[in-house]
Design an enzyme around this catalytic site. Structure first.
Site, PDB file in Angstrom:
ATOM      1  N   GLU A  43       0.809  -1.226   0.000  1.00 53.14           N
ATOM      2  CA  GLU A  43       0.000   0.000   0.000  1.00 53.14           C
ATOM      3  C   GLU A  43       0.844   1.279   0.000  1.00 53.14           C
ATOM      4  OE1 GLU A  43      -1.635  -2.679   0.628  1.00 53.14           O
ATOM      5  OE2 GLU A  43      -3.696  -2.211   0.087  1.00 53.14           O
ATOM      6  N   TYR A  69       3.419   1.921   1.986  1.00 48.67           N
ATOM      7  CA  TYR A  69       3.974   2.282   3.289  1.00 48.67           C
ATOM      8  C   TYR A  69       5.497   2.046   3.300  1.00 48.67           C
ATOM      9  CZ  TYR A  69      -0.724   2.910   5.204  1.00 48.67           C
ATOM     10  OH  TYR A  69      -2.000   3.368   5.463  1.00 48.67           O
ATOM     11  N   ARG A  78       2.489  -8.666   4.212  1.00 49.33           N
ATOM     12  CA  ARG A  78       1.554  -8.085   3.240  1.00 49.33           C
ATOM     13  C   ARG A  78       2.374  -7.469   2.116  1.00 49.33           C
ATOM     14  NH1 ARG A  78      -3.461  -5.002   4.533  1.00 49.33           N
ATOM     15  NH2 ARG A  78      -4.272  -4.367   2.510  1.00 49.33           N
ATOM     16  N   HIS A  95      -1.533   3.908  -1.658  1.00 48.91           N
ATOM     17  CA  HIS A  95      -2.580   4.871  -1.311  1.00 48.91           C
ATOM     18  C   HIS A  95      -2.587   6.077  -2.246  1.00 48.91           C
ATOM     19  CE1 HIS A  95      -4.117   2.650   1.939  1.00 48.91           C
ATOM     20  NE2 HIS A  95      -3.164   2.907   2.805  1.00 48.91           N
ATOM     21  N   CYS A 128     -19.179   1.338   0.447  1.00 49.57           N
ATOM     22  CA  CYS A 128     -19.422   2.782   0.276  1.00 49.57           C
ATOM     23  C   CYS A 128     -18.357   3.636   0.950  1.00 49.57           C
ATOM     24  CB  CYS A 128     -20.786   3.127   0.863  1.00 49.57           C
ATOM     25  SG  CYS A 128     -20.885   2.838   2.653  1.00 49.57           S
ATOM     26  N   GLN A 170     -18.514   5.115   3.585  1.00 48.43           N
ATOM     27  CA  GLN A 170     -19.073   6.306   4.222  1.00 48.43           C
ATOM     28  C   GLN A 170     -18.897   6.358   5.741  1.00 48.43           C
ATOM     29  OE1 GLN A 170     -22.708   6.375   1.308  1.00 48.43           O
ATOM     30  NE2 GLN A 170     -22.991   7.982   2.797  1.00 48.43           N
ATOM     31  N   LYS A 220     -15.807  23.807  -5.883  1.00 51.35           N
ATOM     32  CA  LYS A 220     -15.615  22.679  -6.796  1.00 51.35           C
ATOM     33  C   LYS A 220     -16.812  21.718  -6.717  1.00 51.35           C
ATOM     34  CE  LYS A 220     -12.398  19.576  -5.711  1.00 51.35           C
ATOM     35  NZ  LYS A 220     -11.108  19.001  -5.443  1.00 51.35           N
ATOM     36  N   GLU A 239     -28.538  17.295   3.872  1.00 50.02           N
ATOM     37  CA  GLU A 239     -27.385  16.389   3.990  1.00 50.02           C
ATOM     38  C   GLU A 239     -27.821  14.974   4.360  1.00 50.02           C
ATOM     39  OE1 GLU A 239     -23.923  17.591   3.621  1.00 50.02           O
ATOM     40  OE2 GLU A 239     -25.070  19.234   2.776  1.00 50.02           O
ATOM     41  N   LEU A 240     -29.063  14.643   4.032  1.00 56.35           N
ATOM     42  CA  LEU A 240     -29.539  13.303   4.379  1.00 56.35           C
ATOM     43  C   LEU A 240     -28.730  12.252   3.638  1.00 56.35           C
ATOM     44  CD1 LEU A 240     -31.643  11.256   5.484  1.00 56.35           C
ATOM     45  CD2 LEU A 240     -32.819  11.540   3.304  1.00 56.35           C
TER      46      LEU A 240
HETATM   47  P1  NAP Z   1     -27.385  17.548  -1.747  1.00 55.60           P
HETATM   48  O1  NAP Z   1     -26.141  16.774  -1.643  1.00 55.60           O
HETATM   49  O2  NAP Z   1     -27.782  18.412  -0.618  1.00 55.60           O
HETATM   50  O3  NAP Z   1     -27.294  18.386  -3.091  1.00 55.60           O
HETATM   51  C1  NAP Z   1     -28.297  19.202  -3.535  1.00 55.60           C
HETATM   52  C2  NAP Z   1     -27.796  19.991  -4.733  1.00 55.60           C
HETATM   53  O4  NAP Z   1     -28.833  20.825  -5.140  1.00 55.60           O
HETATM   54  C3  NAP Z   1     -26.611  20.837  -4.445  1.00 55.60           C
HETATM   55  O5  NAP Z   1     -25.721  20.748  -5.533  1.00 55.60           O
HETATM   56  C4  NAP Z   1     -27.193  22.242  -4.338  1.00 55.60           C
HETATM   57  O6  NAP Z   1     -26.196  23.092  -4.828  1.00 55.60           O
HETATM   58  C5  NAP Z   1     -28.413  22.168  -5.219  1.00 55.60           C
HETATM   59  N1  NAP Z   1     -29.515  22.996  -4.778  1.00 55.60           N
HETATM   60  C6  NAP Z   1     -29.977  23.158  -3.518  1.00 55.60           C
HETATM   61  N2  NAP Z   1     -31.043  24.001  -3.509  1.00 55.60           N
HETATM   62  C7  NAP Z   1     -31.248  24.343  -4.782  1.00 55.60           C
HETATM   63  C8  NAP Z   1     -32.189  25.194  -5.418  1.00 55.60           C
HETATM   64  N3  NAP Z   1     -33.128  25.839  -4.720  1.00 55.60           N
HETATM   65  N4  NAP Z   1     -32.102  25.353  -6.743  1.00 55.60           N
HETATM   66  C9  NAP Z   1     -31.167  24.727  -7.465  1.00 55.60           C
HETATM   67  N5  NAP Z   1     -30.245  23.919  -6.918  1.00 55.60           N
HETATM   68  C10 NAP Z   1     -30.285  23.735  -5.589  1.00 55.60           C
HETATM   69  O7  NAP Z   1     -28.614  16.595  -1.985  1.00 55.60           O
HETATM   70  P2  NAP Z   1     -28.773  15.383  -2.957  1.00 55.60           P
HETATM   71  O8  NAP Z   1     -27.860  15.423  -4.116  1.00 55.60           O
HETATM   72  O9  NAP Z   1     -30.207  15.342  -3.203  1.00 55.60           O
HETATM   73  O10 NAP Z   1     -28.337  14.179  -2.072  1.00 55.60           O
HETATM   74  C11 NAP Z   1     -29.000  13.883  -0.871  1.00 55.60           C
HETATM   75  C12 NAP Z   1     -28.088  13.194   0.083  1.00 55.60           C
HETATM   76  O11 NAP Z   1     -27.812  11.915  -0.355  1.00 55.60           O
HETATM   77  C13 NAP Z   1     -26.796  13.946   0.240  1.00 55.60           C
HETATM   78  O12 NAP Z   1     -26.477  14.092   1.589  1.00 55.60           O
HETATM   79  C14 NAP Z   1     -25.842  13.104  -0.435  1.00 55.60           C
HETATM   80  O13 NAP Z   1     -24.577  13.155   0.189  1.00 55.60           O
HETATM   81  C15 NAP Z   1     -26.448  11.717  -0.309  1.00 55.60           C
HETATM   82  N6  NAP Z   1     -26.007  10.954  -1.431  1.00 55.60           N
HETATM   83  C16 NAP Z   1     -24.752  10.524  -1.394  1.00 55.60           C
HETATM   84  C17 NAP Z   1     -24.260   9.851  -2.450  1.00 55.60           C
HETATM   85  C18 NAP Z   1     -22.863   9.374  -2.424  1.00 55.60           C
HETATM   86  O14 NAP Z   1     -22.344   8.991  -3.424  1.00 55.60           O
HETATM   87  N7  NAP Z   1     -22.187   9.343  -1.294  1.00 55.60           N
HETATM   88  C19 NAP Z   1     -25.030   9.603  -3.543  1.00 55.60           C
HETATM   89  C20 NAP Z   1     -26.339  10.051  -3.569  1.00 55.60           C
HETATM   90  C21 NAP Z   1     -26.818  10.760  -2.482  1.00 55.60           C
HETATM   91  P3  NAP Z   1     -26.338  24.660  -4.938  1.00 55.60           P
HETATM   92  O15 NAP Z   1     -27.232  25.074  -3.799  1.00 55.60           O
HETATM   93  O16 NAP Z   1     -24.950  25.163  -4.850  1.00 55.60           O
HETATM   94  O17 NAP Z   1     -26.927  24.875  -6.279  1.00 55.60           O
HETATM   95 FE1  SF4 Z   2     -18.889  -1.423   4.040  1.00 56.48          FE
HETATM   96 FE2  SF4 Z   2     -17.755   0.657   5.308  1.00 56.48          FE
HETATM   97 FE3  SF4 Z   2     -19.935   1.030   3.829  1.00 56.48          FE
HETATM   98 FE4  SF4 Z   2     -20.078  -0.359   6.117  1.00 56.48          FE
HETATM   99  S1  SF4 Z   2     -19.557   1.810   5.885  1.00 56.48           S
HETATM  100  S2  SF4 Z   2     -21.047  -0.872   4.174  1.00 56.48           S
HETATM  101  S3  SF4 Z   2     -18.108  -1.374   6.122  1.00 56.48           S
HETATM  102  S4  SF4 Z   2     -17.908   0.330   3.131  1.00 56.48           S
END
Ligand code: NAP
Ligand code: SF4
Length: 675
Positions: free
Chosen positions: A165, A167, A215, A253, A338, A340, A567, A658-659
């Site tokens: 990795e 290291y 490893r 990494h 994921c 996460q 970004k 941020e759900l």
């Molecule tokens: P989000 O992450 O909160 O993104 C919402 C997007 O909409 C932002 O880009 C925001 O940017 C834009 N927005 C907000 N209000 C707006 C408005 N009034 N008009 C136009 N644009 C607006 O929500 P989401 O994409 O629906 O995702 C929901 C949750 O699921 C998030 O917490 C996300 O992390 C999670 N999720 C995670 C993944 C992952 O790969 N880890 C995948 C899917 C979902 P601006 O306000 O700058 O325009």
């Molecule tokens: Fe797998 Fe980590 Fe996602 Fe749990 S949080 S499902 S251990 S990748």
């Protein structure tokens, strides 16, 4: 007859026998740094009880300069030894075996004390390492040997010497990081000297009857990495130096190729380990993206390795092996890769846990005990929050009824699974379906729950989720403007040129869906390798394809937009955001930030930039997809409160901002655990 004869076969190491071919790979959880040794013991003890053949701990620093960060846990003195003994005793009492990983980070250490073969900064650390002199190298060796001796005193069954990795030991092996001209650099014989010396002296110090795993990086995925001839030569010499087992490391990494993310195909690198089979006399372990007993069994049946390492799957389910052996593999909570709640937490300085299993690493904190006061509980909403709450409540002994308007459980997970590279979500929804049945939960699908229907339950949990936010853009009612639900769930026909409004997690997911068409790289290993530029380490040093990444043309032209000037994708997962950004860039997705949405009309999507609404332009598109976040769906909760009930409101219905599934599942589990 078991379904998994290879996986469950014992492995005789001569002086000891492992009860099966399952290694729980090393993970840095942050548990050891809490210094709550009973909590550490509970975590590993649960995995030992769950039937794992051999556990490897998170990396322990051999000295201060080798710690991944200042204060990283290690085994330095008698107090440390006594603390670790609490862990090893508990593992042994639970029928397991445990080895301690010795991790010297070298130039990856997040510290200005870091040391390496040469003074070359890594791209993932701000610190330039100090080039070690002869005495400095000797100190590192003796500190690693001392760590092994201390591990033995602490009751460990063995150690794993971390040599992959990217290291410390890996840094000596390749000219990418080793520019020395003394006996530790130059020829491969010289560059191998340090890892061989460490293994030889560890073996000398611990005696014959102690497991020593090495490893070994089998595909570095960085420029000027090892050739496979060098890998074989190293492995053969590591065996001669006294190692018991060789474990596989994949990618440094700092490599810009994903190796464990969910979009990496399952068992993507077992072919690399297979190249070493037959070249050494000791057992060889393979790893990376192996997350079910079926996949693990197939890897062994195909002769890719003697044993399989899985790490994150043991966060998702401590009982993985017992369930596989007991014929209930469909009840294993799946790791969806994921990152996460595990790696993203580690890299944010937080304790690891698991999105699917919030009890991981919280074995002594989040306890679900049988209730003395069984109640009838209604859970409304069968998305991640509601499912977690329903299962936890049922486990406590309550009588649970789960309502959903849809004809299946899963909620938004059913949309996530449509995204190419997120196929693991299929397994997660299947698992929830199985567990709901197994737990005896009554399901009322295709049902819109009302206040009247819920009146007689003792407790009501509202997990009704979210609805898409209305971004109120002029022209959004046109037929070519769709919500992400129309695209991911209802599969409306989308043209060749698309604007995606909102660059959050869902905007990225929808963009992936649109550029990939029907073809998921996660299900086509050769195409995935070509996409990322993964070659054969027997042909190219480090396994980097000479032509580099060769993505196939996108299925559509996509422009991804957000209003914030930052970004795009900045708030995605710490360890996976770069992968999502790179994937979309490779597919030619244009990312525009700091935009204002002026209107949508026959000409396309009109935008401008910044507060002064400068630089107006029109993006010519066939379709526009709205991914502008969500708001809580709280109607039923409000009606219940108005009628005098006190429902528990969880998940997106509680807070939509941020759900994500991690918060939803954690909250659902905790609320139900307290009922
Ligand atoms: P989000 O992450 O909160 O993104 C919402 C997007 O909409 C932002 O880009 C925001 O940017 C834009 N927005 C907000 N209000 C707006 C408005 N009034 N008009 C136009 N644009 C607006 O929500 P989401 O994409 O629906 O995702 C929901 C949750 O699921 C998030 O917490 C996300 O992390 C999670 N999720 C995670 C993944 C992952 O790969 N880890 C995948 C899917 C979902 P601006 O306000 O700058 O325009
Ligand atoms: Fe797998 Fe980590 Fe996602 Fe749990 S949080 S499902 S251990 S990748």
């Amino acid at each position: 007859m078991t379904q998994f004869p290879n996986l469950l076969a014992p492995l005789d190491l001569g002086f000891t026998t492992l009860k099966n071919r399952v290694l729980m790979g090393s993970m840095h959880t942050g548990l050891e740094e809490t210094k709550d040794w009973n909590r550490v013991a509970a975590f590993y003890g649960a995995r030992a009880r769950g039937g794992v053949g051999l556990i490897v701990t998170g990396g322990m620093a051999p000295n201060l300069e080798g710690g991944v960060f200042p204060g990283a846990a290690g085994l330095f003195n008698d107090d440390d030894i006594a603390n670790h003994k609490i862990v090893t005793d508990h593992v042994h009492e639970n029928g397991g075996k445990i080895a301690m990983q010795i991790l010297h980070a070298g130039r990856y250490a997040f510290s200005n004390q870091c040391v390496s073969a040469s003074a070359i900064k890594s791209p993932i650390s701000p610190f330039v390492p100090k080039e070690l002199d002869e005495a400095g190298i000797e100190k590192q060796i003796s500190d690693m040997v001392a760590a092994a001796v201390n591990a033995q005193k602490a009751g460990y069954d063995g150690v794993e010497v971390m040599g992959s990795e990217g290291y410390f030991l890996n840094q000596f092996l390749v000219t990418h990081t080793n520019k020395r001209e003394d006996r530790w650099g130059g020829s491969y014989e010289n560059r191998m000297r340090l890892p061989l010396e460490v293994v030889r002296r560890v073996r000398e110090a611990v005696g014959a009857n102690f497991i020593v795993i090495y490893r070994l990086s089998m595909i570095d995925l960085v420029p000027n990495g090892s050739t496979f001839d060098e890998v074989i030569e190293l492995a053969q010499n590591i065996e001669k130096a006294g190692a018991t087992i060789i474990n596989t490391g994949i990618g440094w990494h700092e490599a810009r190729i994903p190796t464990i993310a969910t979009s990496v195909p399952r068992r993507a690198f077992s072919w690399v380990t297979k190249k070493l089979m037959g070249k050494v006399g000791i057992p060889v372990i393979t790893s990376n993206r192996i997350n079910t007993p079926d996949v693990a069994e197939s890897v062994l049946a195909d002769g890719c390795a003697d044993m399989v390492s899985m790490a994150r799957p043991f966060l998702a389910d401590a009982e993985f092996v017992n369930k596989a052996a007991g014929g209930i593999a469909n009840q294993i909570a799946p790791c969806i890769a994921c990152n996460q709640a595990c790696l993203d937490h580690t890299f944010s300085g937080k304790m690891s846990t698991c999105l699917v299993n919030p009890r991981a690493c919280n074995e002594t904190e989040l306890v679900v005990e049988k209730t003395d006061n069984p109640k009838t509980i209604a859970v409304i909403g069968a998305g991640p929050a509601g499912l977690a709450a329903a299962l936890t409540a049922a486990e406590k002994g309550h009588t649970v009824t789960l309502f959903d308007q849809d004809n299946r459980v899963g909620g938004q997970l059913n949309m996530a699974k449509q995204v190419p590279g997120k196929e693991e979500f299929f397994g997660l929804v299947d698992w929830y379906e199985t567990m709901v049945k197994t737990a005896g939960i009554t399901t009322r699908l295709n049902t819109t729950a009302s206040v009247e229907m819920l009146a007689d339950f003792d407790d009501i949990i509202i997990a009704t989720g979210v609805v898409p936010r209305n971004p109120q853009i002029d022209g959004q009612d046109r037929p070519n403007v769709h919500s992400y639900i129309d695209v991911l769930r209802d599969k409306v026909k989308i043209g060749k040129r698309v604007a995606v409004i909102g660059a959050g997690g869902i905007g990225f997911d929808v963009s992936e869906f649109l550029v990939h068409g029907d073809h998921s790289l996660a299900e086509d290993l050769e195409a995935w390798k070509q996409n990322w530029g993964v070659g054969d380490p027997a042909q190219q040093r480090g396994g980097l394809a000479p032509a580099g990444p060769q993505p196939t043309p996108p299925a559509r032209e996509v422009v991804l937009l957000q209003r914030k000037a930052e970004k795009a994708g900045k708030r995605l997962g710490k360890t996976t955001g770069w992968i999502h950004r790179a994937e979309l860039k490779m597919k030619g997705v244009k990312m525009l930030t700091g935009v204002n949405y002026e209107r949508i009309d026959d000409a396309g999507l009109h935008i401008s930039f910044g507060e002064a609404r400068e630089n107006p332009q029109v993006i010519i598109v066939d379709d526009v997809v709205l991914c502008a976040g969500q708001i809580s769906r709280r109607g039923l909760a409000d009606d219940l409160i108005a009628a005098g009930h006190t429902p528990h409101v969880i998940g997106g219905a509680d807070v939509a901002g941020e759900l994500d599934a991690k918060r939803a599942i954690d909250q659902g589990t905790r609320v139900a655990a307290a009922l």
